[in-house]
Design a protein around this motif. Sequence first.
Motif, PDB file in Angstrom:
ATOM      1  N   LEU A  20     -30.421  23.389  64.183  1.00 21.22           N
ATOM      2  CA  LEU A  20     -31.844  23.209  64.935  1.00 21.22           C
ATOM      3  C   LEU A  20     -32.019  21.524  65.724  1.00 21.22           C
ATOM      4  O   LEU A  20     -33.043  22.234  66.522  1.00 21.22           O
ATOM      5  N   HIS A  21     -31.227  21.665  65.833  1.00 14.15           N
ATOM      6  CA  HIS A  21     -31.398  20.387  67.361  1.00 14.15           C
ATOM      7  C   HIS A  21     -31.251  20.818  68.770  1.00 14.15           C
ATOM      8  O   HIS A  21     -32.061  20.894  69.646  1.00 14.15           O
ATOM      9  N   GLU A  22     -30.487  22.227  68.262  1.00 14.06           N
ATOM     10  CA  GLU A  22     -30.103  23.211  69.587  1.00 14.06           C
ATOM     11  C   GLU A  22     -31.805  23.861  69.253  1.00 14.06           C
ATOM     12  O   GLU A  22     -31.435  23.991  70.731  1.00 14.06           O
ATOM     13  N   SER A  23     -31.851  24.324  69.448  1.00  8.61           N
ATOM     14  CA  SER A  23     -33.171  25.321  69.298  1.00  8.61           C
ATOM     15  C   SER A  23     -34.348  24.044  69.819  1.00  8.61           C
ATOM     16  O   SER A  23     -35.236  24.439  70.941  1.00  8.61           O
ATOM     17  N   ALA A  24     -34.249  23.135  68.901  1.00  8.29           N
ATOM     18  CA  ALA A  24     -35.223  22.384  69.351  1.00  8.29           C
ATOM     19  C   ALA A  24     -35.284  21.503  71.021  1.00  8.29           C
ATOM     20  O   ALA A  24     -36.376  21.635  71.839  1.00  8.29           O
ATOM     21  N   LEU A  25     -33.970  21.560  71.320  1.00  6.39           N
ATOM     22  CA  LEU A  25     -33.894  21.382  73.093  1.00  6.39           C
ATOM     23  C   LEU A  25     -33.780  22.345  73.630  1.00  6.39           C
ATOM     24  O   LEU A  25     -34.327  22.043  75.230  1.00  6.39           O
ATOM     25  N   ARG A  26     -33.847  23.103  73.274  1.00  6.01           N
ATOM     26  CA  ARG A  26     -33.607  24.475  74.141  1.00  6.01           C
ATOM     27  C   ARG A  26     -35.067  24.512  74.512  1.00  6.01           C
ATOM     28  O   ARG A  26     -35.619  25.112  75.409  1.00  6.01           O
ATOM     29  N   THR A  27     -36.201  24.731  73.035  1.00  7.61           N
ATOM     30  CA  THR A  27     -37.465  24.732  73.545  1.00  7.61           C
ATOM     31  C   THR A  27     -37.994  23.345  73.681  1.00  7.61           C
ATOM     32  O   THR A  27     -39.131  24.384  75.382  1.00  7.61           O
ATOM     33  N   ALA A 238     -28.851  13.566  79.519  1.00 10.51           N
ATOM     34  CA  ALA A 238     -29.648  14.991  79.616  1.00 10.51           C
ATOM     35  C   ALA A 238     -29.219  16.445  80.010  1.00 10.51           C
ATOM     36  O   ALA A 238     -29.924  17.115  79.702  1.00 10.51           O
ATOM     37  N   ASN A 239     -28.742  15.856  81.032  1.00  9.90           N
ATOM     38  CA  ASN A 239     -27.911  17.605  81.596  1.00  9.90           C
ATOM     39  C   ASN A 239     -27.252  18.517  80.839  1.00  9.90           C
ATOM     40  O   ASN A 239     -27.316  19.343  80.433  1.00  9.90           O
ATOM     41  N   ASP A 240     -26.234  17.194  80.189  1.00  8.97           N
ATOM     42  CA  ASP A 240     -25.222  18.044  79.372  1.00  8.97           C
ATOM     43  C   ASP A 240     -26.009  18.623  78.443  1.00  8.97           C
ATOM     44  O   ASP A 240     -25.378  19.455  77.775  1.00  8.97           O
ATOM     45  N   LEU A 241     -27.258  17.758  77.296  1.00  8.65           N
ATOM     46  CA  LEU A 241     -28.001  18.071  76.452  1.00  8.65           C
ATOM     47  C   LEU A 241     -28.353  19.304  76.598  1.00  8.65           C
ATOM     48  O   LEU A 241     -28.448  19.921  75.794  1.00  8.65           O
ATOM     49  N   PHE A 242     -29.186  19.669  78.171  1.00 11.53           N
ATOM     50  CA  PHE A 242     -30.040  20.869  78.111  1.00 11.53           C
ATOM     51  C   PHE A 242     -28.664  22.290  78.642  1.00 11.53           C
ATOM     52  O   PHE A 242     -29.403  23.389  78.989  1.00 11.53           O
ATOM     53  N   ASP A 243     -27.466  21.703  78.937  1.00 13.37           N
ATOM     54  CA  ASP A 243     -26.853  22.716  79.666  1.00 13.37           C
ATOM     55  C   ASP A 243     -25.753  22.436  78.479  1.00 13.37           C
ATOM     56  O   ASP A 243     -24.387  23.676  78.888  1.00 13.37           O
ATOM     57  N   LEU A 244     -26.059  23.820  76.970  1.00 13.87           N
ATOM     58  CA  LEU A 244     -25.020  23.469  76.336  1.00 13.87           C
ATOM     59  C   LEU A 244     -24.491  24.094  76.793  1.00 13.87           C
ATOM     60  O   LEU A 244     -23.104  24.483  76.002  1.00 13.87           O
ATOM     61  N   GLY A 268     -27.826  11.535  71.961  1.00 14.79           N
ATOM     62  CA  GLY A 268     -27.483  11.371  72.987  1.00 14.79           C
ATOM     63  C   GLY A 268     -29.494  11.770  73.321  1.00 14.79           C
ATOM     64  O   GLY A 268     -29.440  11.104  74.472  1.00 14.79           O
ATOM     65  N   VAL A 269     -30.046  12.439  72.012  1.00 16.41           N
ATOM     66  CA  VAL A 269     -31.058  11.807  72.822  1.00 16.41           C
ATOM     67  C   VAL A 269     -31.953  10.746  72.722  1.00 16.41           C
ATOM     68  O   VAL A 269     -32.959  10.235  72.700  1.00 16.41           O
ATOM     69  N   LEU A 270     -31.200   9.805  71.343  1.00 13.66           N
ATOM     70  CA  LEU A 270     -31.529   8.567  71.329  1.00 13.66           C
ATOM     71  C   LEU A 270     -30.889   7.542  72.194  1.00 13.66           C
ATOM     72  O   LEU A 270     -31.381   6.608  72.973  1.00 13.66           O
ATOM     73  N   ILE A 271     -30.061   7.491  72.798  1.00 17.81           N
ATOM     74  CA  ILE A 271     -29.370   7.025  74.071  1.00 17.81           C
ATOM     75  C   ILE A 271     -29.703   7.186  75.732  1.00 17.81           C
ATOM     76  O   ILE A 271     -29.682   6.038  76.028  1.00 17.81           O
ATOM     77  N   ALA A 272     -30.009   8.162  75.487  1.00 20.87           N
ATOM     78  CA  ALA A 272     -30.493   8.574  77.383  1.00 20.87           C
ATOM     79  C   ALA A 272     -31.595   7.707  77.465  1.00 20.87           C
ATOM     80  O   ALA A 272     -31.745   7.027  79.112  1.00 20.87           O
ATOM     81  N   PRO A 273     -32.976   7.738  76.784  1.00 21.29           N
ATOM     82  CA  PRO A 273     -34.037   6.731  77.361  1.00 21.29           C
ATOM     83  C   PRO A 273     -33.695   5.667  76.872  1.00 21.29           C
ATOM     84  O   PRO A 273     -34.343   4.731  78.115  1.00 21.29           O
ATOM     85  N   LEU A 274     -32.466   4.862  75.880  1.00 19.24           N
ATOM     86  CA  LEU A 274     -32.287   3.843  76.133  1.00 19.24           C
ATOM     87  C   LEU A 274     -31.504   3.026  77.310  1.00 19.24           C
ATOM     88  O   LEU A 274     -31.283   2.378  77.654  1.00 19.24           O
ATOM     89  N   LEU A 275     -30.303   3.891  77.496  1.00 14.58           N
ATOM     90  CA  LEU A 275     -30.005   3.746  78.953  1.00 14.58           C
ATOM     91  C   LEU A 275     -30.771   3.434  80.125  1.00 14.58           C
ATOM     92  O   LEU A 275     -30.668   2.539  80.818  1.00 14.58           O
ATOM     93  N   LEU A 276     -31.936   4.074  80.042  1.00 20.50           N
ATOM     94  CA  LEU A 276     -32.290   4.023  81.463  1.00 20.50           C
ATOM     95  C   LEU A 276     -33.815   2.927  81.531  1.00 20.50           C
ATOM     96  O   LEU A 276     -34.048   2.555  82.640  1.00 20.50           O
TER      97      LEU A 276
END
Length: 477
Positions: A20-27, A238-244, A268-276
């Motif tokens: 489900l997470h993967e399909s949401a990311l791909r979308t 973010a790149n790793d998530l989109f490039d699975l 990853g979805v949670l940490i990426a914006p926090l790092l930014l």
Amino acid sequence: MSLPPLIIDLDGTLIKTDMLHESALRTMRDRPGALFFIPQWLAQGKAVLKKRLAGALTFDPESLPYNEELLAWLRQQKNDGRKLILCTASDDSIASAIGAHLGIFDEVMASDGNINLSGSRKADALEQRFGRGGFDYAGNSSVDLAVWRKARRAIVVNASAGLPAKAAECCEVEIVFPALRQGASVWRRVLRVHQWLKNVLLFVPFIAGHQLADMDTWLSLLVAFFSFSLCASSVYIANDLFDLESDRQHSRKRTRPFAGGVVPIWKGVLIAPLLLLFSYVLALFVGGTFIPWLTAYFLLTCAYSWGLKRLILVDCLVLAILYTLRIIAGAAAAGLVLSFWLLAFSVFLFLSLAFVKRYAELELQILSGKDKAHGRGYYTSDASLIQTLGITAGYASVLVLALYLNSSQVLMLYQMPEIVWGAVPVMLFWVSWMWMQAHRGNMHDDPLVFAVKDKASLCAGVVFVAILALGTVLSPW
């Protein structure tokens, strides 16, 4: 006496990811406009949401990160004559594709767009089908406790520390497959801490301008370094998530924490914006025009991850610009005016290194017997042309350096410009050496990371710095 059927969960159990997470990311990556419909789909039920997202997901079941230890055990159970059933809350289109690929399941039960087969619904469906205590169940989360209460035995897979004990309160625990460890080394890989070495480029304008005695600028650049590093880590995640999918097709990248399922996607979805966010908090202490350049770097990197990396030649030009932006941001943090010579030298040199990176990837694809780089616009037959373009760009950077050494600026900065000319053959050697290593198939890392580990590159770097130092401190004879 025959054993009862063995029911196996999919997400987090059989595979080390959540579909489900993967399909949401791909979308999000391929059809960002569809995200506005997610609340509407969710309002119709979670099963509808999964069906809609699964409809936009194309994936290769073979490349998914399976729990190999569990899979080996399941194959043994199958050989012993046991009936295996894949039962998952993922959509049936996804579950059926995975089941067909593995070929060990007698049946697949999954969400179908009407019923979300999870938790109590899964438990009721299995009880109705096999009776209470008439099946064993393999799961991984607290949601599966509802199923274990109606099962004969529990197989606990990749679970949190306290879950096996909770499962034992529901039924007998047959076997526990330990959870994947997420230690400091894993999180270093998630953040790509080794890639922070690239951000040393922020110090280049400061050092090239011979401002080393200014301690306030040193401090400002140090803060800028960590700001840029956190921003880069955010984008890497973010790149790793989109490039699975692309990473899973790669012999080395498939072991990355997200692609390999070692770290859950939601983290990853949670940490990426926090790092930014933390990156921009630090950037506030740098001042000057650093924040606009940091923002330019972030936006361009996002554009690269989102689609520019799939455009031939454009991807390498963008990589060169991203490297150069580090130098520009360093000049902004130090309050220095960037010279034309340094800018031109940087663009050509980093363009050459970008081509090195792409050439090495194409060579790896050739060895794998493929004719096209997955997730990129290149064919493996392009390798020789990429090599030519890269070598040309590298030598162009050396030419810019040679022209710079004949400029009036050198006379002001160096006591002995004649000695500084020795930097030219050093650069010629290093550019040629990097391409030689790529040609021989030794370029397994990002070129700059490779250079830090490579003895010949380190020696060339030491000689280069020594020549500049001597040209600065020695007086004419």
